[in-house]
Scaffold this motif. Structure first.
Motif, PDB file in Angstrom:
ATOM      1  N   GLY A  43     112.096 -24.522 101.056  1.00  0.00           N
ATOM      2  CA  GLY A  43     112.225 -23.274 100.311  1.00  0.00           C
ATOM      3  C   GLY A  43     112.881 -22.181 101.125  1.00  0.00           C
ATOM      4  O   GLY A  43     113.719 -21.420 100.616  1.00  0.00           O
ATOM      5  N   LEU A  44     112.530 -22.098 102.407  1.00  0.00           N
ATOM      6  CA  LEU A  44     113.180 -21.119 103.275  1.00  0.00           C
ATOM      7  C   LEU A  44     114.659 -21.424 103.433  1.00  0.00           C
ATOM      8  O   LEU A  44     115.493 -20.505 103.479  1.00  0.00           O
ATOM      9  N   GLN A  47     116.439 -20.254 100.323  1.00  0.00           N
ATOM     10  CA  GLN A  47     116.566 -18.790 100.347  1.00  0.00           C
ATOM     11  C   GLN A  47     117.641 -18.341 101.341  1.00  0.00           C
ATOM     12  O   GLN A  47     118.245 -17.283 101.169  1.00  0.00           O
ATOM     13  N   SER A  48     117.864 -19.158 102.371  1.00  0.00           N
ATOM     14  CA  SER A  48     118.900 -18.847 103.357  1.00  0.00           C
ATOM     15  C   SER A  48     120.259 -19.434 102.971  1.00  0.00           C
ATOM     16  O   SER A  48     121.187 -19.426 103.773  1.00  0.00           O
ATOM     17  N   ARG A  49     120.326 -19.998 101.749  1.00  0.00           N
ATOM     18  CA  ARG A  49     121.556 -20.584 101.207  1.00  0.00           C
ATOM     19  C   ARG A  49     122.018 -21.804 101.992  1.00  0.00           C
ATOM     20  O   ARG A  49     123.212 -22.025 102.197  1.00  0.00           O
ATOM     21  N   LYS A 221     111.795 -16.805 108.385  1.00  0.00           N
ATOM     22  CA  LYS A 221     111.435 -16.040 107.186  1.00  0.00           C
ATOM     23  C   LYS A 221     112.317 -14.812 107.023  1.00  0.00           C
ATOM     24  O   LYS A 221     112.744 -14.493 105.902  1.00  0.00           O
ATOM     25  N   ALA A 224     115.520 -15.724 105.665  1.00  0.00           N
ATOM     26  CA  ALA A 224     115.428 -16.032 104.233  1.00  0.00           C
ATOM     27  C   ALA A 224     115.011 -14.816 103.404  1.00  0.00           C
ATOM     28  O   ALA A 224     114.913 -14.908 102.182  1.00  0.00           O
ATOM     29  N   ASN A 225     114.714 -13.700 104.088  1.00  0.00           N
ATOM     30  CA  ASN A 225     114.322 -12.456 103.423  1.00  0.00           C
ATOM     31  C   ASN A 225     113.034 -12.618 102.614  1.00  0.00           C
ATOM     32  O   ASN A 225     112.922 -12.148 101.479  1.00  0.00           O
ATOM     33  N   VAL A 226     112.047 -13.296 103.216  1.00  0.00           N
ATOM     34  CA  VAL A 226     110.740 -13.452 102.585  1.00  0.00           C
ATOM     35  C   VAL A 226     109.664 -13.036 103.586  1.00  0.00           C
ATOM     36  O   VAL A 226     109.859 -13.092 104.799  1.00  0.00           O
ATOM     37  N   SER A 229     105.861 -17.890 104.034  1.00  0.00           N
ATOM     38  CA  SER A 229     106.530 -19.148 103.704  1.00  0.00           C
ATOM     39  C   SER A 229     106.159 -19.634 102.307  1.00  0.00           C
ATOM     40  O   SER A 229     106.920 -20.367 101.670  1.00  0.00           O
ATOM     41  N   SER A 230     104.981 -19.254 101.821  1.00  0.00           N
ATOM     42  CA  SER A 230     104.567 -19.509 100.442  1.00  0.00           C
ATOM     43  C   SER A 230     103.295 -18.700 100.194  1.00  0.00           C
ATOM     44  O   SER A 230     102.852 -17.950 101.065  1.00  0.00           O
TER      45      SER A 230
END
Length: 261
Positions: A43-44, A47-49, A221, A224-226, A229-230
């Motif tokens: 998922g990270l 988010q980081s493309r 994180k 990934a701009n979060v 992590s969940s």
């Protein structure tokens, strides 16, 4: 209250697994943690493309974890075969694109970052005993707790402001003192063949590795701009947020034990 309760449940579950679980059950627990961490890491990446092959990467990580953790397995051929299979999976599923090198790296990254460290927890438990594994975990927990409270009360200078704005130099120092004290105080009984200077040096190294592991996951994180992590663990974020320090500490601890004992 939610954070406290979930923290108590997690601590009790981990202590129970380390102390009481038969080897097969302990490996099963590590496998569950590994799968959850792989999903969060993927998922990270998204988010980081960076497109990561989730199923192939998770399967490869499980194979690598088993190869390292199971006694008697000839590990290098399995790891090499796993790496090659993951790269072939990228070849079979991707078309030419600028992010293909990053995707290939992301495919093998869970093996290095997640699978091997978690497997080494089982290796330490099997080779040196449950007390020694628990000692390493306690050093991290004592250090993390001291970092939080000392940093909250006395923190002035930021340790890594671009990566983790809340971490302070003062908190790191407090965590270092607590971690070394835990390693020396408990290690005298659980690692009696290692002298106090060796225990102190080991404690300092584990604290430094724990901080590095924490900052590394924060870097992932932030990239990934979060924030977490969940949201799997109420009040604590995700599995990666709970084991980030251990992913650096456990391999380092294994090397330290191999050198000192």
């Amino acid at each position: 209250m939610t954070r406290l309760l979930s923290g108590l449940v997690l601590t009790a579950a981990m202590l129970g697994a380390v102390w009481y679980a038969p080897p097969a059950v302990f490996l099963l627990v590590l496998g569950i943690i590994l799968v959850a961490a792989c999903i969060e890491l993927a998922g990270l990446m998204v988010q980081s493309r960076v497109g990561a092959p989730l199923y192939a990467a998770t399967a490869g990580a499980l194979v690598a974890c088993a190869a390292v953790a199971f006694p008697g397995v000839h590990t290098p051929p399995v790891l090499i075969g796993t790496m090659l299979a993951l790269l072939v999976a990228v070849l079979a599923t991707r078309k030419p694109a600028p992010d293909v090198p990053a995707a290939a790296a992301a495919a093998v990254f869970p093996v290095i970052y997640l699978a091997v460290p978690l497997a080494l927890a089982a290796v330490i438990r099997d080779a040196w005993g449950r007390e020694v594994l628990l000692l390493g975990l306690l050093v991290v927990w004592f250090s993390d707790t001291a970092q939080f409270y000392v940093g909250s009360k006395f923190g002035r200078r930021r340790l890594a402001p671009m990566i983790s704005p809340k971490k302070s130099v003062e908190g790191a120092i407090g965590g270092g003192v607590a971690g070394v004290a835990a390693m020396v105080g408990i290690g005298r009984f659980w690692l009696p063949d290692v002298g106090i200077p060796g225990l102190a040096a080991a404690g300092a190294a584990l604290v430094a590795l724990g901080i590095a592991g924490d900052l590394f996951e924060s870097l992932l994180k932030r990239s990934a701009n979060v924030k977490d992590s969940s949201a799997l663990i109420p009040g604590h974020g995700g599995v990666l947020d709970r084991i980030d320090a251990l992913l650096f500490v456990i391999p380092g601890y294994y090397l330290i034990l191999a050198l000192l004992t």
